[in-house]
Design a protein around this motif. Structure first.
Motif, PDB file in Angstrom:
ATOM      1  N   LEU A   1     -11.513  -3.570   4.816  1.00 11.82           N
ATOM      2  CA  LEU A   1     -12.288  -4.201   3.995  1.00 11.82           C
ATOM      3  C   LEU A   1     -12.991  -3.305   2.932  1.00 11.82           C
ATOM      4  N   ASN A   2     -13.004  -3.946   1.743  1.00 15.78           N
ATOM      5  CA  ASN A   2     -13.567  -3.171   0.589  1.00 15.78           C
ATOM      6  C   ASN A   2     -15.102  -3.480   0.587  1.00 15.78           C
ATOM      7  N   SER A   3     -15.889  -2.931  -0.495  1.00 18.69           N
ATOM      8  CA  SER A   3     -17.211  -3.613  -0.523  1.00 18.69           C
ATOM      9  C   SER A   3     -17.526  -4.978  -0.813  1.00 18.69           C
ATOM     10  N   MET A   4     -16.538  -5.497  -1.482  1.00 20.31           N
ATOM     11  CA  MET A   4     -16.606  -7.089  -1.805  1.00 20.31           C
ATOM     12  C   MET A   4     -15.970  -7.823  -0.744  1.00 20.31           C
ATOM     13  N   GLY A   5     -15.581  -7.295   0.344  1.00 27.03           N
ATOM     14  CA  GLY A   5     -15.226  -8.069   1.482  1.00 27.03           C
ATOM     15  C   GLY A   5     -13.724  -8.442   1.453  1.00 27.03           C
ATOM     16  N   TYR A   6     -13.057  -7.778   0.729  1.00 32.19           N
ATOM     17  CA  TYR A   6     -11.474  -8.126   0.583  1.00 32.19           C
ATOM     18  C   TYR A   6     -10.747  -6.938   1.152  1.00 32.19           C
ATOM     19  N   LYS A   7      -9.572  -7.471   1.580  1.00 28.25           N
ATOM     20  CA  LYS A   7      -8.587  -6.437   2.553  1.00 28.25           C
ATOM     21  C   LYS A   7      -7.786  -5.327   1.459  1.00 28.25           C
ATOM     22  N   VAL A   8      -7.679  -4.322   1.774  1.00 32.02           N
ATOM     23  CA  VAL A   8      -7.063  -3.397   1.170  1.00 32.02           C
ATOM     24  C   VAL A   8      -6.179  -2.549   2.224  1.00 32.02           C
ATOM     25  N   LEU A   9      -4.931  -2.483   1.615  1.00 30.09           N
ATOM     26  CA  LEU A   9      -3.968  -1.517   2.533  1.00 30.09           C
ATOM     27  C   LEU A   9      -4.364  -0.338   2.734  1.00 30.09           C
ATOM     28  N   PRO A  10      -3.953   0.553   3.449  1.00 29.79           N
ATOM     29  CA  PRO A  10      -4.020   2.157   3.723  1.00 29.79           C
ATOM     30  C   PRO A  10      -3.609   2.600   2.073  1.00 29.79           C
ATOM     31  N   SER A  11      -4.589   3.756   1.904  1.00 30.79           N
ATOM     32  CA  SER A  11      -4.455   4.232   0.565  1.00 30.79           C
ATOM     33  C   SER A  11      -2.881   5.004   0.183  1.00 30.79           C
ATOM     34  N   TYR A  12      -2.249   5.197   1.199  1.00 33.06           N
ATOM     35  CA  TYR A  12      -0.950   5.573   1.061  1.00 33.06           C
ATOM     36  C   TYR A  12       0.086   4.630   0.659  1.00 33.06           C
ATOM     37  N   LEU A  13      -0.347   3.156   0.487  1.00 38.80           N
ATOM     38  CA  LEU A  13       0.559   2.369   0.563  1.00 38.80           C
ATOM     39  C   LEU A  13       0.414   1.101  -0.581  1.00 38.80           C
ATOM     40  N   ARG A  14       1.140   0.752  -1.375  1.00 38.26           N
ATOM     41  CA  ARG A  14       0.680  -0.198  -2.334  1.00 38.26           C
ATOM     42  C   ARG A  14       1.995  -0.930  -2.802  1.00 38.26           C
ATOM     43  N   ILE A  15       1.867  -2.181  -3.662  1.00 33.78           N
ATOM     44  CA  ILE A  15       2.966  -2.819  -3.894  1.00 33.78           C
ATOM     45  C   ILE A  15       2.945  -2.919  -5.402  1.00 33.78           C
ATOM     46  N   ILE A  16       4.237  -3.166  -5.922  1.00 32.60           N
ATOM     47  CA  ILE A  16       4.341  -3.251  -7.530  1.00 32.60           C
ATOM     48  C   ILE A  16       5.405  -4.462  -7.461  1.00 32.60           C
ATOM     49  N   GLN A  17       5.015  -5.459  -8.291  1.00 29.71           N
ATOM     50  CA  GLN A  17       5.753  -6.669  -8.378  1.00 29.71           C
ATOM     51  C   GLN A  17       6.305  -6.503  -9.937  1.00 29.71           C
ATOM     52  N   GLY A  18       7.572  -6.192 -10.166  1.00 28.54           N
ATOM     53  CA  GLY A  18       8.030  -6.469 -11.496  1.00 28.54           C
ATOM     54  C   GLY A  18       8.899  -7.504 -12.076  1.00 28.54           C
ATOM     55  N   ASP A  19       9.322  -8.431 -11.007  1.00 32.80           N
ATOM     56  CA  ASP A  19      10.142  -9.318 -11.184  1.00 32.80           C
ATOM     57  C   ASP A  19       9.277 -10.772 -11.625  1.00 32.80           C
ATOM     58  N   GLY A  20       9.563 -11.460 -12.963  1.00 38.67           N
ATOM     59  CA  GLY A  20       9.056 -12.656 -12.963  1.00 38.67           C
ATOM     60  C   GLY A  20       7.779 -12.779 -13.426  1.00 38.67           C
ATOM     61  N   ILE A  21       7.284 -11.604 -13.773  1.00 40.00           N
ATOM     62  CA  ILE A  21       5.847 -11.367 -14.377  1.00 40.00           C
ATOM     63  C   ILE A  21       5.782 -11.927 -15.862  1.00 40.00           C
ATOM     64  N   ASP A  22       4.708 -12.805 -15.722  1.00 38.77           N
ATOM     65  CA  ASP A  22       4.338 -13.123 -17.436  1.00 38.77           C
ATOM     66  C   ASP A  22       2.689 -13.329 -17.194  1.00 38.77           C
ATOM     67  N   LEU A  23       2.271 -14.124 -18.201  1.00 35.82           N
ATOM     68  CA  LEU A  23       0.732 -14.462 -18.125  1.00 35.82           C
ATOM     69  C   LEU A  23       0.567 -15.449 -17.105  1.00 35.82           C
ATOM     70  N   LYS A  24       1.431 -16.314 -16.947  1.00 41.17           N
ATOM     71  CA  LYS A  24       1.131 -17.389 -15.940  1.00 41.17           C
ATOM     72  C   LYS A  24       1.302 -16.888 -14.561  1.00 41.17           C
ATOM     73  N   SER A  25       2.437 -16.227 -14.406  1.00 38.36           N
ATOM     74  CA  SER A  25       2.633 -15.922 -13.072  1.00 38.36           C
ATOM     75  C   SER A  25       1.732 -14.763 -12.321  1.00 38.36           C
ATOM     76  N   ILE A  26       1.396 -13.904 -13.479  1.00 35.17           N
ATOM     77  CA  ILE A  26       0.212 -12.896 -12.807  1.00 35.17           C
ATOM     78  C   ILE A  26      -1.015 -13.374 -12.445  1.00 35.17           C
ATOM     79  N   GLU A  27      -1.380 -14.629 -13.123  1.00 33.19           N
ATOM     80  CA  GLU A  27      -2.805 -15.174 -12.738  1.00 33.19           C
ATOM     81  C   GLU A  27      -2.376 -15.954 -11.521  1.00 33.19           C
ATOM     82  N   GLU A  28      -1.546 -16.617 -11.383  1.00 37.60           N
ATOM     83  CA  GLU A  28      -1.153 -17.203 -10.036  1.00 37.60           C
ATOM     84  C   GLU A  28      -1.081 -16.349  -8.737  1.00 37.60           C
TER      85      GLU A  28
END
Length: 497
Positions: free
Chosen positions: A324-351
Motif C-alpha cells: 500500500l502506498n501513502s494514499m492507501g492504494y495498492k501497488v505491485l512490486p517495483s519490478y513489475l508493471r503493466i502497459i495497456q496499448g489496445d483500445g485506448i482513447d480519452l474515454k477508455s483511459i478514464e474508465e
C-alpha cells in the motif's frame, strides 16, 4: 530553410490562383487570421498552439520563388484550368523585388501556449500593397496547422486525466511524462503526419516509438532527444518460437535484456495463463530478480481494455503480492508493471483509471500506449479550425470585414485587426476592430518578408504547455466537489528534454 525541390506556387487550392482577379479595385492590404472556433457542444475548450515553426521553416522561409518554379506553375495551371489564369507577372515581381521571398507578415501565439477556443491564434498580412493577394494564397498550407494543434491538444487532455488519477492515488506526479507512449507511427497517413503528430505529442510527454516525431523535434525545435523508449516485444518475436515454447520466448527476452525496463506483449495465446502460469510461476524467480530500474512491463493487447487489465493485475497480485502506498492504494512490486496499448482513447483511459482506483489500485501500476486515437482519429473539424479575412485596405482607407451566415451563427467571423490579451480578470480574449493595445498583445511577429523572427525550442514550448493546478485537481467521483488538492507547475515536468 524551405526545401529546394518544393514548389510553393503549387501548394495551394487551385481556385486561389484566380483570386488576384477577384478582389475589389485598388485593394492594397488583405489581413486574415486563424482560430479554433468556439462551439457550445465542443469536447475541448482550450487548445495547445504548436507546429507553425515547422511549416514556416520547411516551406515558407527563404527564397521560395524562382523563375523555374514560376514556369512550372504556369504550365501546370494552364493544363489544369485550360485557360490562362495564372498570375505570371505578379509572381515575377515577387522574384524581382524580393528575390523570391514572400512579402508577408505572420504574428502568432508563442508555441505551446494554452488558448481558449474562439480566440485568434495567428494573423497574416501582406507587407507590400502590390501583393495583397498573397495573404490568402498561403491559407491552404497554414490551415494545415489544424493537425499539430489538434494532436497536441488531445495529448494534453490525456495528460490531464493521467495527472488527476496519479495525484489522487499516489499523492504525486512522479513518472507522469512517461505515462502515455506514442504507438501511432504505423497508423498515420504519411511520414510527415507521423513527424508532425509525433512531435506534437512530445510537447506533453517524453515517451514515444514514433521516430519521425523525434527527428522533427531535433531538426526544427532544437531538442537533441525529445522522447524515450524501451526494448519491447511484438507478436512476431513471440509466436515465431511456436505456441509450445511461449515460456522460452519470454525467458529469452529476460536473458537478452537483463537490465533496464523491458515490455513483453503476453496475449499471443492466453494472457491470463501467461500471467499466472508463466510469469507468475515458471519465471517467477527470474521476474523477482529484476530491480526497479529493470522493470518487467507486461502488455495485454486484446479484449476489453478495462476488464482485461483488471483481471491481469489481480493475477499478478496473487502471484507477486503488492503493497500500500501513502494514499492507501495498492501497488505491485517495483519490478513489475503493466502497459495497456489496445483500445485506448480519452474515454477508455478514464474508465480504466476509475475502475482501477475503485478496486483500490494506484495509477502507478499502469502505463498506456495510444496510436490512432492520438494521431489519426481526428480532423480539421475536431477543433473547428478556420482561416478568415477580417480587414482590408482600399484607396488608403481601412475597412473591417466579416462573414455572418444566417444559417449558422457559429461560423460568423471576427472583424478588423486583431490582438490577443489577458484581461483584468486574467482571462485570455481577442480584441477586434483594431482596438487592442500593442503592449498587451500576446501575438508575436514570427515571420516577415521571408525571414523567421522567432525560434522556439521544445524546452520553451513544454514550459508554456505545463498543466495548471486546476488541471491536476483530483478526479470527481459521485459528483463530489474538487477537494482543492493540486500541485505547483514546476513539479510537472521531469526536466528531461
Amino acid at each position: 530553410m524551405a526545401t529546394h525541390d518544393f514548389n510553393f506556387l503549387l501548394a495551394t487550392d487551385s481556385y486561389k490562383v484566380t483570386h488576384y482577379k477577384q478582389y475589389p479595385p485598388n485593394v492594397s492590404k488583405v489581413y486574415s487570421y486563424f482560430e479554433c472556433r468556439r462551439r457550445k457542444d465542443a469536447q475541448f475548450h482550450e487548445v495547445v498552439f504548436f507546429g507553425l515553426q515547422y511549416l514556416l521553416k520547411k516551406y515558407l522561409a527563404g527564397r521560395v520563388i524562382t523563375e523555374e518554379k514560376i514556369q512550372e506553375a504556369k504550365l501546370f495551371f494552364q493544363m489544369h484550368f485550360r485557360q490562362k489564369v495564372f498570375d505570371e507577372d505578379g509572381w515575377r515581381r515577387v522574384l524581382e523585388k524580393y528575390d523570391g521571398r514572400l512579402p508577408i507578415r505572420i504574428k502568432a501565439v508563442p508555441e505551446g501556449k494554452i488558448i481558449p477556443r474562439g480566440n485568434v491564434l495567428f494573423t497574416v498580412e501582406n507587407t507590400d500593397p502590390d501583393f495583397f493577394w498573397l495573404t490568402n494564397y498561403v491559407e491552404t498550407m497554414l490551415v494545415q496547422m489544424w493537425y499539430p494543434i489538434t494532436v497536441a491538444t488531445i495529448s494534453r487532455e490525456f495528460k490531464k486525466i493521467l495527472a488527476k488519477h496519479l495525484k489522487s492515488t499516489s499523492g504525486g506526479l512522479e513518472g507522469l511524462d512517461f505515462k502515455l507512449h506514442d504507438f501511432g507511427y504505423r497508423g498515420v497517413s504519411s511520414q510527415e503526419s507521423a513527424a508532425l503528430g509525433g512531435a506534437a505529442h512530445l510537447v506533453n510527454f517524453c515517451s514515444t516509438d514514433t521516430v519521425a516525431g523525434l527527428l522533427m523535434a531535433q531538426r526544427y525545435y532544437s531538442c537533441p532527444m525529445a522522447g524515450f523508449s524501451i526494448p519491447a516485444a511484438e507478436h512476431s518475436t513471440i509466436i515465431s518460437w511456436g505456441r509450445s515454447r511461449e515460456k522460452d520466448a519470454y525467458e529469452s527476452l529476460l536473458d537478452q535484456f537483463p537490465t533496464g525496463p523491458l515490455a513483453v506483449v503476453s496475449d499471443s495465446y492466453d494472457i491470463f495463463k501467461a500471467c499466472k502460469h508463466i510469469w507468475g510461476d515458471k519465471l517467477k524467480e527470474r521476474v523477482m530478480e529484476r530491480s526497479e530500474d529493470s522493470t518487467l512491463v507486461i502488455r495485454p493487447d486484446s479484449g476489453d481494455p478495462a476488464e482485461t487489465l483488471l483481471e491481469v493485475i489481480k493475477i499478478l497480485e496473487e502471484c507477486f503480492g503488492c503493497s500500500l502506498n501513502s494514499m492507501g492504494y495498492k501497488v505491485l512490486p517495483s519490478y513489475l508493471r503493466i502497459i495497456q496499448g489496445d483500445g485506448i482513447d480519452l474515454k477508455s483511459i478514464e474508465e480504466i483509471l476509475v475502475k482501477l482506483s475503485d478496486e483500490g489500485w494506484s495509477a502507478e501500476n499502469v502505463f498506456f500506449g495510444c496510436g490512432s486515437a492520438l494521431l489519426q482519429k481526428l480532423n480539421r473539424d475536431t477543433l473547428n479550425c478556420a482561416f478568415k479575412c477580417s480587414y482590408v485596405e482600399s484607396n488608403g482607407k481601412g475597412m473591417d470585414v466579416y462573414k455572418q451566415p444566417v444559417t449558422d451563427p457559429s461560423k460568423g467571423s471576427k472583424r478588423g485587426r486583431l490582438s490577443l490579451r489577458k484581461n483584468s480578470e486574467g482571462f485570455i480574449e481577442t480584441v477586434e476592430r483594431g482596438a487592442g493595445k500593442p503592449e498587451e498583445d500576446m501575438l508575436v511577429t514570427v515571420f516577415e518578408n521571408g525571414s523567421i523572427l522567432q525560434d522556439y525550442t521544445l524546452e520553451e514550448i513544454r514550459k508554456h504547455a505545463r498543466l495548471s493546478e486546476e488541471d491536476i485537481s483530483p478526479p470527481l467521483h459521485n459528483n463530489d466537489e474538487r477537494n482543492g488538492l493540486g500541485i505547483h507547475h514546476k513539479h510537472i515536468m521531469n526536466g528531461v528534454h
